[in-house]
Design a protein around this motif. Structure first.
Motif, PDB file in Angstrom:
ATOM      1  N   ARG A  76      39.343  36.246 -13.987  1.00 28.08           N
ATOM      2  CA  ARG A  76      38.581  35.732 -15.129  1.00 28.08           C
ATOM      3  C   ARG A  76      37.126  35.542 -14.714  1.00 28.08           C
ATOM      4  NH1 ARG A  76      38.533  30.187 -18.073  1.00 28.08           N
ATOM      5  NH2 ARG A  76      38.296  30.761 -20.255  1.00 28.08           N
ATOM      6  N   LEU A  77      36.240  36.254 -15.389  1.00 28.50           N
ATOM      7  CA  LEU A  77      34.812  36.149 -15.099  1.00 28.50           C
ATOM      8  C   LEU A  77      34.244  34.980 -15.906  1.00 28.50           C
ATOM      9  CD1 LEU A  77      33.763  39.925 -15.195  1.00 28.50           C
ATOM     10  CD2 LEU A  77      34.665  38.588 -13.280  1.00 28.50           C
ATOM     11  N   GLY A  78      33.825  33.934 -15.213  1.00 27.82           N
ATOM     12  CA  GLY A  78      33.380  32.712 -15.876  1.00 27.82           C
ATOM     13  C   GLY A  78      31.885  32.642 -16.064  1.00 27.82           C
TER      14      GLY A  78
ATOM     15  N   ALA B  48      29.357  32.221 -14.202  1.00 30.58           N
ATOM     16  CA  ALA B  48      28.463  32.978 -13.317  1.00 30.58           C
ATOM     17  C   ALA B  48      28.196  34.385 -13.838  1.00 30.58           C
ATOM     18  CB  ALA B  48      29.069  33.057 -11.917  1.00 30.58           C
ATOM     19  N   PHE B  49      29.082  34.865 -14.706  1.00 30.92           N
ATOM     20  CA  PHE B  49      28.950  36.225 -15.257  1.00 30.92           C
ATOM     21  C   PHE B  49      28.541  36.191 -16.731  1.00 30.92           C
ATOM     22  CE2 PHE B  49      31.764  36.476 -11.661  1.00 30.92           C
ATOM     23  CZ  PHE B  49      31.434  37.671 -11.032  1.00 30.92           C
ATOM     24  N   ALA B  50      28.071  35.045 -17.190  1.00 26.46           N
ATOM     25  CA  ALA B  50      27.773  34.890 -18.624  1.00 26.46           C
ATOM     26  C   ALA B  50      26.274  34.828 -18.910  1.00 26.46           C
ATOM     27  CB  ALA B  50      28.460  33.636 -19.160  1.00 26.46           C
ATOM     28  N   GLN B  51      25.476  35.370 -18.004  1.00 26.81           N
ATOM     29  CA  GLN B  51      24.023  35.331 -18.183  1.00 26.81           C
ATOM     30  C   GLN B  51      23.556  36.540 -18.999  1.00 26.81           C
ATOM     31  OE1 GLN B  51      22.677  32.470 -17.019  1.00 26.81           O
ATOM     32  NE2 GLN B  51      24.786  32.081 -16.353  1.00 26.81           N
TER      33      GLN B  51
ATOM     34  N   GLY C  59      30.867  38.428 -18.385  1.00 28.60           N
ATOM     35  CA  GLY C  59      31.518  37.290 -19.013  1.00 28.60           C
ATOM     36  C   GLY C  59      30.769  36.722 -20.202  1.00 28.60           C
ATOM     37  N   ALA C  60      29.664  37.354 -20.592  1.00 34.21           N
ATOM     38  CA  ALA C  60      28.872  36.864 -21.730  1.00 34.21           C
ATOM     39  C   ALA C  60      29.560  37.203 -23.050  1.00 34.21           C
ATOM     40  CB  ALA C  60      27.473  37.461 -21.700  1.00 34.21           C
TER      41      ALA C  60
ATOM     42  N   GLU D 275      38.978  33.179 -10.205  1.00 34.95           N
ATOM     43  CA  GLU D 275      37.707  33.019 -10.910  1.00 34.95           C
ATOM     44  C   GLU D 275      36.592  33.132  -9.880  1.00 34.95           C
ATOM     45  OE1 GLU D 275      38.537  29.788 -14.246  1.00 34.95           O
ATOM     46  OE2 GLU D 275      39.716  29.386 -12.432  1.00 34.95           O
ATOM     47  N   PRO D 276      36.034  34.334  -9.707  1.00 34.28           N
ATOM     48  CA  PRO D 276      35.061  34.566  -8.630  1.00 34.28           C
ATOM     49  C   PRO D 276      33.754  33.816  -8.852  1.00 34.28           C
ATOM     50  CG  PRO D 276      35.242  36.506 -10.036  1.00 34.28           C
ATOM     51  CD  PRO D 276      36.312  35.558 -10.478  1.00 34.28           C
TER      52      PRO D 276
END
Length: 299
Positions: free
Chosen positions: A80-82, A84-87, A101-102, A38-39
């Protein structure tokens, strides 16, 4: 084949050995990832992939919706892009920049808040930007190709590139993006709209899904691609598969293009049920259904 050397790579995010994947996928079944990464951010992902030995396989995991993880687990690294990638943010008139991850819900809601119409259909796609950009996800008459400007992709070597829509080779539920690359961001453009009207359309889509799909079950979304000129669910129904079971896996009574885990189904049972449905449809109608759900890992 196992890859213990992965554990020697220094990361800013989180690297976990033997990580259970069942809690992370909609079917709630399947084995472990040999390594789950999870980067912290895009730079962390790039540096990790750059150091990762070439033989080590990697795959992306979003919300785990259209996915069967086989019971033997997944060798190599699952990324898994968590958060930090959901913006999601507005970058110019009618354009949103969205992290890989959004969720579709977050993207469509942000578009509504900025008076951007045309992205409402994303409300109905149970996944993340990375997944539906890769798969040209769509619903209710719209597809990602109708709104995508370009996307940022990190490839297996750790390099990052921005690819315009024209280079993605989109067809129905397919792109030319290769395995082992990760969509870390995308730009979507809509049209001007009134927030109240956009919300009304999102409400209509939500109500339609609730009425027709087994959303409260452990499922994987649409199982098979619609064949040319037809509907997968109709072919499954005509083949007498509504309610068909193998072990704890069942063809949904509510929507026959959905498989559900009724309790403690194994991934092997879910996949075997899908193959039995394909066999019966081919026998009844001559149509060979294609899986839309991705199946990964070892039996």
């Amino acid at each position: 084949m196992s890859f213990p050397e992965v554990g020697q790579i220094k990361v800013a995010g989180k690297l976990t050995a033997n990580a259970p994947l069942a809690p992370l996928v909609w079917f709630k079944s399947g084995g472990c990832a040999e390594w789950l990464f999870e980067p912290k951010d895009t730079a962390d992902l790039c540096q990790f992939l750059e150091q990762l030995p070439p033989p080590v396989p990697v795959m992306a995991l979003g919300l785990g919706s259209n996915l069967i993880v086989r019971d033997g687990g997944v060798a190599g690294v699952v990324v898994r892009l968590g958060k930090a990638f959901a913006q999601v943010r507005k970058v110019e008139d009618l354009t949103l920049e969205c992290g890989g991850g959004a969720s579709g819900i977050l993207v469509s809601s942000t578009a509504r808040d900025h008076g951007i119409a045309g992205l409402e259909f994303l409300r109905s796609i149970p996944g993340t930007v990375g997944g539906f950009v890769r798969m040209n996800g769509g619903a209710y008459g719209r597809e990602v190709k109708d709104i995508l400007i370009d996307c940022d992709v990190v490839i297996r070597s750790g390099e990052i590139a921005t690819l315009p829509l024209s280079e993605l080779g989109y067809t129905y539920r397919h792109s030319d993006l290769v395995d082992g690359c990760f969509v870390v961001a995308a730009r979507f453009r809509g049209v001007a709209g009134e927030p109240a009207a956009i919300q009304a359309e999102m409400d209509r889509i939500s109500a339609s899904r609730e009425a027709s799909q087994p959303l409260r079950s452990k499922t994987g979304g649409s199982t098979f691609k619609n064949p040319d000129g037809g509907k997968a669910w109709e072919l499954v129904d005509k083949a007498g598969c509504r309610g068909l079971t193998i072990g704890g896996a069942q063809v949904s009574e509510k929507h026959t293009n959905f498989l559900i885990n009724t309790g403690e189904a194994t991934s092997a049972e879910i996949e075997a049920l899908g193959e039995e449905v394909r066999r019966r449809v081919k026998e009844q109608s001559g149509v060979e259904l294609e899986w839309e759900i991705k199946r990964v890992g070892k039996p």
